[in-house]
Design a protein around this motif. Sequence first.
Motif, PDB file in Angstrom:
ATOM      1  N   ASP A 101       0.817  -1.216   0.000  1.00  0.00           N
ATOM      2  CA  ASP A 101       0.000   0.000   0.000  1.00  0.00           C
ATOM      3  C   ASP A 101       0.850   1.265   0.000  1.00  0.00           C
ATOM      4  N   PHE A 102       1.911   1.271   0.804  1.00  0.00           N
ATOM      5  CA  PHE A 102       2.777   2.438   0.848  1.00  0.00           C
ATOM      6  C   PHE A 102       3.453   2.669  -0.506  1.00  0.00           C
ATOM      7  N   GLN A 103       3.963   1.608  -1.099  1.00  0.00           N
ATOM      8  CA  GLN A 103       4.621   1.731  -2.397  1.00  0.00           C
ATOM      9  C   GLN A 103       3.637   2.196  -3.465  1.00  0.00           C
ATOM     10  N   ARG A 104       2.420   1.700  -3.394  1.00  0.00           N
ATOM     11  CA  ARG A 104       1.415   2.110  -4.379  1.00  0.00           C
ATOM     12  C   ARG A 104       1.155   3.612  -4.321  1.00  0.00           C
ATOM     13  N   SER A 105       0.944   4.130  -3.127  1.00  0.00           N
ATOM     14  CA  SER A 105       0.637   5.556  -3.014  1.00  0.00           C
ATOM     15  C   SER A 105       1.844   6.413  -3.383  1.00  0.00           C
ATOM     16  N   GLU A 106       3.034   6.021  -2.944  1.00  0.00           N
ATOM     17  CA  GLU A 106       4.219   6.819  -3.243  1.00  0.00           C
ATOM     18  C   GLU A 106       4.619   6.733  -4.712  1.00  0.00           C
ATOM     19  N   ALA A 108       2.587   6.285  -7.209  1.00  0.00           N
ATOM     20  CA  ALA A 108       1.622   7.108  -7.941  1.00  0.00           C
ATOM     21  C   ALA A 108       1.979   8.583  -7.808  1.00  0.00           C
ATOM     22  N   ARG A 109       2.414   9.003  -6.627  1.00  0.00           N
ATOM     23  CA  ARG A 109       2.811  10.395  -6.425  1.00  0.00           C
ATOM     24  C   ARG A 109       4.075  10.727  -7.207  1.00  0.00           C
ATOM     25  N   SER A 112       3.399  10.791 -10.969  1.00  0.00           N
ATOM     26  CA  SER A 112       2.599  11.951 -11.380  1.00  0.00           C
ATOM     27  C   SER A 112       3.461  13.187 -11.577  1.00  0.00           C
ATOM     28  N   SER A 119      -1.367  12.463 -14.738  1.00  0.00           N
ATOM     29  CA  SER A 119      -1.714  11.773 -13.505  1.00  0.00           C
ATOM     30  C   SER A 119      -1.197  10.344 -13.608  1.00  0.00           C
ATOM     31  N   GLY A 121      -1.735   6.291 -11.740  1.00  0.00           N
ATOM     32  CA  GLY A 121      -2.533   5.472 -10.852  1.00  0.00           C
ATOM     33  C   GLY A 121      -2.430   4.002 -11.215  1.00  0.00           C
ATOM     34  N   TRP A 122      -3.065   3.185 -10.414  1.00  0.00           N
ATOM     35  CA  TRP A 122      -2.987   1.745 -10.597  1.00  0.00           C
ATOM     36  C   TRP A 122      -4.170   1.202 -11.381  1.00  0.00           C
TER      37      TRP A 122
END
Length: 165
Positions: A101-106, A108-109, A112, A119, A121-122
């Motif tokens: 989860d952490f890797q996914r959000s970071e 994506a940031r 971007s 943008s 995203g997954w």
Amino acid sequence: MNVFWSYFWPVAAAGLLAGAIAGTIGFRRQRLTTALSVGAAAAIIAALIWHGPLGAADRFATVVERTARQTLVDWEMGSVVAHLHRDPLSRHLVLIGRADDFQRSELARIMSALPGVGSAGWTDRLGGLPLAAEAALAALLSFLVGVLLAYLVELHRRYNAQWSW
């Protein structure tokens, strides 16, 4: 890589040129609506030709995906693949692969923030505005600037025409 200089500058130049020509013809011949509609259509067609047949969209996608791949290698995320959303091509970067989860959000940031990416995203459900539509909007915006410049030149010409020395 700057998105404006790598993809949008020829579109903006074509729109500006079409606007200046259409505005000059329209203001001098008193057929403003016809000249502006033909000029706007020419600007949009030029943008779509630049996007598709001249291959600017493919070159843009190649550069952005190469940059994304290099960023993933730098962050040691070899199990993740990034590609631009296709059908139609947009500036949304789709990430695929294993990550917590952490890797996914970071990721994506971080993705971007890459040049040329609107943008990231997954999921590919959020395609965003197609790149061809962005090119057409840029052409129309620069077309309006060209018409404004033609209007200012025409005002100057009419103002100077009243003086007869």
